[in-house]
Design a protein around this motif. Structure first.
Motif, PDB file in Angstrom:
ATOM      1  N   HIS A   1     -24.198  50.069  19.465  1.00 39.08           N
ATOM      2  CA  HIS A   1     -23.820  49.926  20.865  1.00 39.08           C
ATOM      3  C   HIS A   1     -23.450  48.472  21.163  1.00 39.08           C
ATOM      4  O   HIS A   1     -23.900  47.544  20.487  1.00 39.08           O
ATOM      5  N   TRP A   2     -22.645  48.303  22.199  1.00 38.40           N
ATOM      6  CA  TRP A   2     -22.280  46.994  22.755  1.00 38.40           C
ATOM      7  C   TRP A   2     -21.385  46.189  21.828  1.00 38.40           C
ATOM      8  O   TRP A   2     -21.264  44.975  21.985  1.00 38.40           O
ATOM      9  N   LEU A   3     -20.759  46.823  20.854  1.00 32.45           N
ATOM     10  CA  LEU A   3     -19.910  46.099  19.913  1.00 32.45           C
ATOM     11  C   LEU A   3     -18.517  45.939  20.508  1.00 32.45           C
ATOM     12  O   LEU A   3     -17.884  46.922  20.910  1.00 32.45           O
ATOM     13  N   PRO A   4     -17.992  44.701  20.589  1.00 33.63           N
ATOM     14  CA  PRO A   4     -16.639  44.501  21.124  1.00 33.63           C
ATOM     15  C   PRO A   4     -15.592  45.230  20.294  1.00 33.63           C
ATOM     16  O   PRO A   4     -15.734  45.400  19.083  1.00 33.63           O
ATOM     17  N   LEU A   5     -14.529  45.634  20.948  1.00 34.17           N
ATOM     18  CA  LEU A   5     -13.500  46.418  20.280  1.00 34.17           C
ATOM     19  C   LEU A   5     -12.727  45.605  19.254  1.00 34.17           C
ATOM     20  O   LEU A   5     -12.208  46.157  18.281  1.00 34.17           O
ATOM     21  N   ASP A   6     -12.672  44.286  19.427  1.00 32.53           N
ATOM     22  CA  ASP A   6     -11.863  43.459  18.533  1.00 32.53           C
ATOM     23  C   ASP A   6     -12.583  43.076  17.243  1.00 32.53           C
ATOM     24  O   ASP A   6     -12.035  42.333  16.427  1.00 32.53           O
ATOM     25  N   VAL A   7     -13.803  43.577  17.032  1.00 38.23           N
ATOM     26  CA  VAL A   7     -14.507  43.311  15.768  1.00 38.23           C
ATOM     27  C   VAL A   7     -13.940  44.240  14.701  1.00 38.23           C
ATOM     28  O   VAL A   7     -14.042  45.458  14.817  1.00 38.23           O
ATOM     29  N   PRO A   8     -13.326  43.702  13.645  1.00 34.66           N
ATOM     30  CA  PRO A   8     -12.704  44.560  12.629  1.00 34.66           C
ATOM     31  C   PRO A   8     -13.739  45.298  11.792  1.00 34.66           C
ATOM     32  O   PRO A   8     -14.892  44.888  11.688  1.00 34.66           O
ATOM     33  N   ASP A   9     -13.297  46.386  11.167  1.00 32.22           N
ATOM     34  CA  ASP A   9     -14.204  47.210  10.366  1.00 32.22           C
ATOM     35  C   ASP A   9     -14.743  46.455   9.154  1.00 32.22           C
ATOM     36  O   ASP A   9     -15.902  46.653   8.760  1.00 32.22           O
ATOM     37  N   ASN A  10     -13.918  45.603   8.540  1.00 29.72           N
ATOM     38  CA  ASN A  10     -14.402  44.880   7.367  1.00 29.72           C
ATOM     39  C   ASN A  10     -15.517  43.900   7.727  1.00 29.72           C
ATOM     40  O   ASN A  10     -16.405  43.633   6.916  1.00 29.72           O
ATOM     41  N   GLU A  11     -15.511  43.392   8.957  1.00 21.22           N
ATOM     42  CA  GLU A  11     -16.606  42.528   9.394  1.00 21.22           C
ATOM     43  C   GLU A  11     -17.883  43.329   9.606  1.00 21.22           C
ATOM     44  O   GLU A  11     -18.990  42.843   9.355  1.00 21.22           O
ATOM     45  N   ILE A  12     -17.735  44.575  10.054  1.00 20.32           N
ATOM     46  CA  ILE A  12     -18.898  45.458  10.211  1.00 20.32           C
ATOM     47  C   ILE A  12     -19.507  45.765   8.840  1.00 20.32           C
ATOM     48  O   ILE A  12     -20.724  45.762   8.673  1.00 20.32           O
TER      49      ILE A  12
ATOM     50  N   ASP B   1     -19.285  43.872   6.130  1.00 21.37           N
ATOM     51  CA  ASP B   1     -19.940  42.650   5.656  1.00 21.37           C
ATOM     52  C   ASP B   1     -21.277  42.434   6.343  1.00 21.37           C
ATOM     53  O   ASP B   1     -22.248  41.972   5.719  1.00 21.37           O
ATOM     54  N   PHE B   2     -21.351  42.781   7.617  1.00 21.45           N
ATOM     55  CA  PHE B   2     -22.598  42.660   8.367  1.00 21.45           C
ATOM     56  C   PHE B   2     -23.679  43.562   7.777  1.00 21.45           C
ATOM     57  O   PHE B   2     -24.828  43.144   7.588  1.00 21.45           O
ATOM     58  N   PHE B   3     -23.317  44.799   7.465  1.00 19.97           N
ATOM     59  CA  PHE B   3     -24.286  45.726   6.867  1.00 19.97           C
ATOM     60  C   PHE B   3     -24.696  45.267   5.478  1.00 19.97           C
ATOM     61  O   PHE B   3     -25.877  45.318   5.126  1.00 19.97           O
ATOM     62  N   ASN B   4     -23.738  44.822   4.674  1.00 19.98           N
ATOM     63  CA  ASN B   4     -24.062  44.395   3.314  1.00 19.98           C
ATOM     64  C   ASN B   4     -24.973  43.179   3.292  1.00 19.98           C
ATOM     65  O   ASN B   4     -25.793  43.021   2.383  1.00 19.98           O
ATOM     66  N   SER B   5     -24.847  42.310   4.283  1.00 25.70           N
ATOM     67  CA  SER B   5     -25.687  41.113   4.331  1.00 25.70           C
ATOM     68  C   SER B   5     -27.117  41.429   4.750  1.00 25.70           C
ATOM     69  O   SER B   5     -28.038  40.684   4.428  1.00 25.70           O
TER      70      SER B   5
ATOM     71  N   LEU C   1     -34.968  52.226   7.878  1.00 29.76           N
ATOM     72  CA  LEU C   1     -35.667  52.383   9.154  1.00 29.76           C
ATOM     73  C   LEU C   1     -35.830  51.042   9.863  1.00 29.76           C
ATOM     74  O   LEU C   1     -35.638  50.941  11.083  1.00 29.76           O
ATOM     75  N   ASP C   2     -36.191  50.016   9.113  1.00 32.59           N
ATOM     76  CA  ASP C   2     -36.433  48.694   9.716  1.00 32.59           C
ATOM     77  C   ASP C   2     -35.167  48.101  10.318  1.00 32.59           C
ATOM     78  O   ASP C   2     -35.246  47.276  11.227  1.00 32.59           O
ATOM     79  N   PHE C   3     -34.009  48.504   9.825  1.00 27.28           N
ATOM     80  CA  PHE C   3     -32.758  47.899  10.285  1.00 27.28           C
ATOM     81  C   PHE C   3     -32.421  48.276  11.725  1.00 27.28           C
ATOM     82  O   PHE C   3     -31.705  47.546  12.414  1.00 27.28           O
ATOM     83  N   ALA C   4     -32.920  49.410  12.194  1.00 23.45           N
ATOM     84  CA  ALA C   4     -32.655  49.817  13.574  1.00 23.45           C
ATOM     85  C   ALA C   4     -33.263  48.805  14.536  1.00 23.45           C
ATOM     86  O   ALA C   4     -34.388  48.359  14.360  1.00 23.45           O
ATOM     87  N   GLY C   5     -32.503  48.424  15.571  1.00 24.07           N
ATOM     88  CA  GLY C   5     -32.980  47.458  16.548  1.00 24.07           C
ATOM     89  C   GLY C   5     -31.854  46.576  17.040  1.00 24.07           C
ATOM     90  O   GLY C   5     -30.679  46.956  17.026  1.00 24.07           O
ATOM     91  N   LEU C   6     -32.187  45.381  17.488  1.00 30.55           N
ATOM     92  CA  LEU C   6     -31.220  44.436  18.027  1.00 30.55           C
ATOM     93  C   LEU C   6     -30.770  43.454  16.949  1.00 30.55           C
ATOM     94  O   LEU C   6     -31.591  42.946  16.189  1.00 30.55           O
ATOM     95  N   HIS C   7     -29.462  43.207  16.903  1.00 31.32           N
ATOM     96  CA  HIS C   7     -28.889  42.271  15.941  1.00 31.32           C
ATOM     97  C   HIS C   7     -27.765  41.494  16.625  1.00 31.32           C
ATOM     98  O   HIS C   7     -27.461  41.709  17.802  1.00 31.32           O
ATOM     99  N   LYS C   8     -27.157  40.606  15.858  1.00 29.11           N
ATOM    100  CA  LYS C   8     -25.992  39.870  16.326  1.00 29.11           C
ATOM    101  C   LYS C   8     -24.882  39.976  15.301  1.00 29.11           C
ATOM    102  O   LYS C   8     -25.115  39.839  14.099  1.00 29.11           O
ATOM    103  N   ILE C   9     -23.678  40.215  15.787  1.00 28.61           N
ATOM    104  CA  ILE C   9     -22.499  40.242  14.940  1.00 28.61           C
ATOM    105  C   ILE C   9     -21.368  39.572  15.709  1.00 28.61           C
ATOM    106  O   ILE C   9     -21.132  39.886  16.880  1.00 28.61           O
ATOM    107  N   SER C  10     -20.725  38.618  15.088  1.00 26.87           N
ATOM    108  CA  SER C  10     -19.678  37.833  15.747  1.00 26.87           C
ATOM    109  C   SER C  10     -20.199  37.194  17.028  1.00 26.87           C
ATOM    110  O   SER C  10     -19.514  37.168  18.056  1.00 26.87           O
ATOM    111  N   ASN C  11     -21.447  36.707  16.972  1.00 26.91           N
ATOM    112  CA  ASN C  11     -22.105  36.064  18.116  1.00 26.91           C
ATOM    113  C   ASN C  11     -22.272  36.994  19.305  1.00 26.91           C
ATOM    114  O   ASN C  11     -22.418  36.538  20.446  1.00 26.91           O
TER     115      ASN C  11
END
Length: 330
Positions: A158-169, A171-175, A216-226
């Motif tokens: 949720h709350w992810l801006p539309l201009d965030v590309p899929d490859n950045e998503i 990379d975010f998961f892989n990190s 399971l632990d990954f669910a919650g609040l995070h930051k992507i592209s600030n």
């Protein structure tokens, strides 16, 4: 901010994952039941493999898919095309081993067996390999780990801006989740306007059952592209942003009045909890983002709670003064 966070969490019934959302097990999908089935399957497989140690000499094994029906004569013809004349002449027996999908090829000459090992042959338009029996369980176990013990989980961001590309998503998961593969990224649409996104991005991921706790632990609040995002896990109840447990939201979570920690009451609190050193907070810590705001919201915006506390104090004071007056008269 705090009220919007909790309402967003509770407004999304993540325990309901429809069958048309890549789940074929029914109208309701429970990730916990799915995980328990995989764990039971892995335990059963481990016990079976432990009890069936292979001790075969000069023998190769071939594993076929369950749906394929293997004809012995046709199999021998396919193997003959892959081996030389001497290797083929040394074949002593061809037959099923342990099940209908595993076949054994016995050789009467160890040198010919060694030269024929690991050769590939074509059968029913598929390529197969003659694996030495003493190596078969290791390779077969690896294939089983990759197939039968692989789980599929769906995240909703949720709350992810539309201009965030899929490859950045990706990379975010892989990190954050190593060894968890992102299989598909889908932007959800509004129900009445199918050409308009609803700001939710759905992630299909695959992982080994041993990585379930990390998922399971990954669910919650995070930051992507600030940008702050909320990651929900389909098939699980809402996850509390206070105690980090599933089953409730933060404003329903018990908070200790002694140590100010979530997930316990003052009666359950111990001296160790009150004096423990809390871990250092980072910019990605959920408490940094919503902790103080939600704390103020839950404690100060409900006037009824304050009135009830004052009434209780006045009642106790009155009872105490009455008892003291009675003791003086007596």
């Amino acid at each position: 901010m705090s009220s919007s966070v909790d309402r967003n969490i509770s407004a999304q019934p993540i325990s309901n994952l429809k069958a048309n959302q890549n789940d074929k097990r029914g109208s309701r999908f429970c990730l916990k039941s799915y995980y328990n089935r995989k764990v039971a399957l892995k335990q059963k497989y481990s016990e079976r493999m432990e009890n069936q140690k292979i001790q075969l000499k000069s023998c190769c094994l071939v594993s076929f898919e369950q749906k394929n029906r293997v004809n012995a004569d046709k199999l021998v013809e396919s193997i003959k095309e892959a081996l030389n004349a001497d290797e083929f002449e040394s074949i002593l027996q061809v037959g099923q081993f342990r099940s209908t999908k595993i076949w054994s090829i016995h050789f009467n000459d160890n040198d010919k067996f060694v030269s024929a090992s690991n050769k590939k042959f074509k059968f029913d338009n598929n390529m197969y390999q003659l694996i030495p029996a003493n190596e078969f369980d290791k390779k077969n176990e690896k294939n089983t780990e990759n197939n039968e013990f692989t789980m599929t989980a769906f995240y909703r961001i949720h709350w992810l801006p539309l201009d965030v590309p899929d490859n950045e998503i990706v990379d975010f998961f892989n990190s954050h989740l190593s060894n968890v593969d992102v299989d598909e990224i889908k932007h959800e649409k509004l129900k009445l306007f199918e050409n308009i996104n609803n700001e939710v991005v759905k992630i299909k991921s695959k992982y080994n059952v041993s990585l379930h706790n990390a998922v399971l632990d990954f669910a919650g609040l995070h930051k992507i592209s600030n940008c702050q995002i909320l990651v929900q896990l389909c098939g699980m109840p809402p996850k509390c942003l206070g105690c980090k447990k599933f089953g409730h939201i933060r404003k329903e979570c018990s908070k200790c009045s002694s140590c100010k920690n979530f997930g316990q009451t003052s009666r359950e609190c111990s001296f160790a909890n009150r004096t423990r050193v809390m871990p250092e907070q980072s910019e990605y810590d959920q408490e940094d983002i919503v902790g103080q705001d939600e704390m103020q919201f839950t404690e100060s915006t409900d006037p009824r709670a304050t009135i009830m506390i004052w009434c209780s104090l006045l009642l106790l004071k009155t009872l105490f003064e009455s008892r003291r007056e009675i003791s003086r008269i007596v």
